[in-house]
Design an enzyme around this catalytic site. Structure first.
Site, PDB file in Angstrom:
ATOM      1  N   GLU A  58      49.133  34.487  43.645  1.00  0.00           N
ATOM      2  CA  GLU A  58      48.943  35.207  42.381  1.00  0.00           C
ATOM      3  C   GLU A  58      47.444  35.377  42.203  1.00  0.00           C
ATOM      4  O   GLU A  58      46.675  34.464  42.500  1.00  0.00           O
ATOM      5  CB  GLU A  58      49.514  34.405  41.211  1.00  0.00           C
ATOM      6  CG  GLU A  58      49.289  35.029  39.861  1.00  0.00           C
ATOM      7  CD  GLU A  58      49.875  34.202  38.714  1.00  0.00           C
ATOM      8  OE1 GLU A  58      49.459  34.446  37.568  1.00  0.00           O
ATOM      9  OE2 GLU A  58      50.722  33.322  38.954  1.00  0.00           O
ATOM     10  N   GLU A  91      42.930  36.340  32.345  1.00  0.00           N
ATOM     11  CA  GLU A  91      43.878  35.606  31.509  1.00  0.00           C
ATOM     12  C   GLU A  91      43.133  35.213  30.249  1.00  0.00           C
ATOM     13  O   GLU A  91      41.952  34.875  30.293  1.00  0.00           O
ATOM     14  CB  GLU A  91      44.398  34.345  32.204  1.00  0.00           C
ATOM     15  CG  GLU A  91      45.441  34.624  33.245  1.00  0.00           C
ATOM     16  CD  GLU A  91      46.087  33.367  33.772  1.00  0.00           C
ATOM     17  OE1 GLU A  91      47.327  33.276  33.703  1.00  0.00           O
ATOM     18  OE2 GLU A  91      45.361  32.485  34.260  1.00  0.00           O
TER      19      GLU A  91
END
Length: 140
Positions: free
Chosen positions: A16, A21
C-alpha cells in the site's frame, strides 16, 4: 494506492502507498507512508513520515508521490518529505512491482481514526479535490 490484483496476497503482503493520510482528531498532521509485509504498523516496522501542514484542512496543497523501481518518494508542496528505497529484496520488502490504483476516501473510525472516538456532530463532511494527475515513467 492499493494493488489492483493482490498478487502477493492480502494486506499488507501486496503493499500500500499512502500519498496522503490525515486523521481528523490531529488536524495539522499529514502522513506519507508505505506498507509491506516486512514494513507495517502491525509489526512496529512501518515506513513513513509526518509533516505538520498548518492549513491542511482549509487550503489546497500539492501532495505527490514519485514511484520508480528504485524508490517511493513523497512530497508536500514540492518539498520532499519521505523516501523509501528499494532494498533489492523479495516482495516482503518491495511489492511495488505490480499494478496499483488510486483510492480517495474519507474513512471513519477504525483503530487509528477512531482511537479518540467519532464525534457525530461534525457531519456531514466533504473531501474537496482540485485535480488528480497521473504520469507514467518512461523506461529507457
Amino acid at each position: 494506492m492499493l494493488p489492483t490484483d493482490w498478487a502477493y496476497g492480502g494486506w499488507p503482503k501486496s503493499g500500500e502507498i499512502d500519498i496522503i493520510e490525515h486523521v481528523g482528531y490531529d488536524q495539522n498532521k499529514v502522513h506519507i507512508t508505505v506498507h509491506t509485509e516486512a514494513y507495517n504498523h502491525s509489526k512496529g516496522t512501518q515506513k513513513g513520515k509526518t509533516k505538520v501542514v498548518e492549513t491542511a484542512s482549509t487550503e489546497f496543497h500539492l501532495y505527490r508521490v514519485d514511484w520508480t523501481p528504485y524508490a517511493v518518494r513523497g512530497y508536500i508542496d514540492d518539498q520532499q518529505v519521505f523516501e523509501f528505497i528499494n532494498e533489492g529484496k523479495e516482495f516482503e520488502s518491495w511489492p511495488f512491482d505490480k499494478k496499483f490504483h488510486l483510492l480517495m476516501n474519507i474513512a471513519v473510525g477504525g483503530n487509528w481514526g477512531g482511537a479518540e472516538g467519532v464525534d457525530p456532530s461534525v457531519y456531514p463532511q466533504t473531501m474537496e479535490i482540485d485535480y488528480v494527475r497521473v504520469y507514467e515513467m518512461i523506461a529507457k
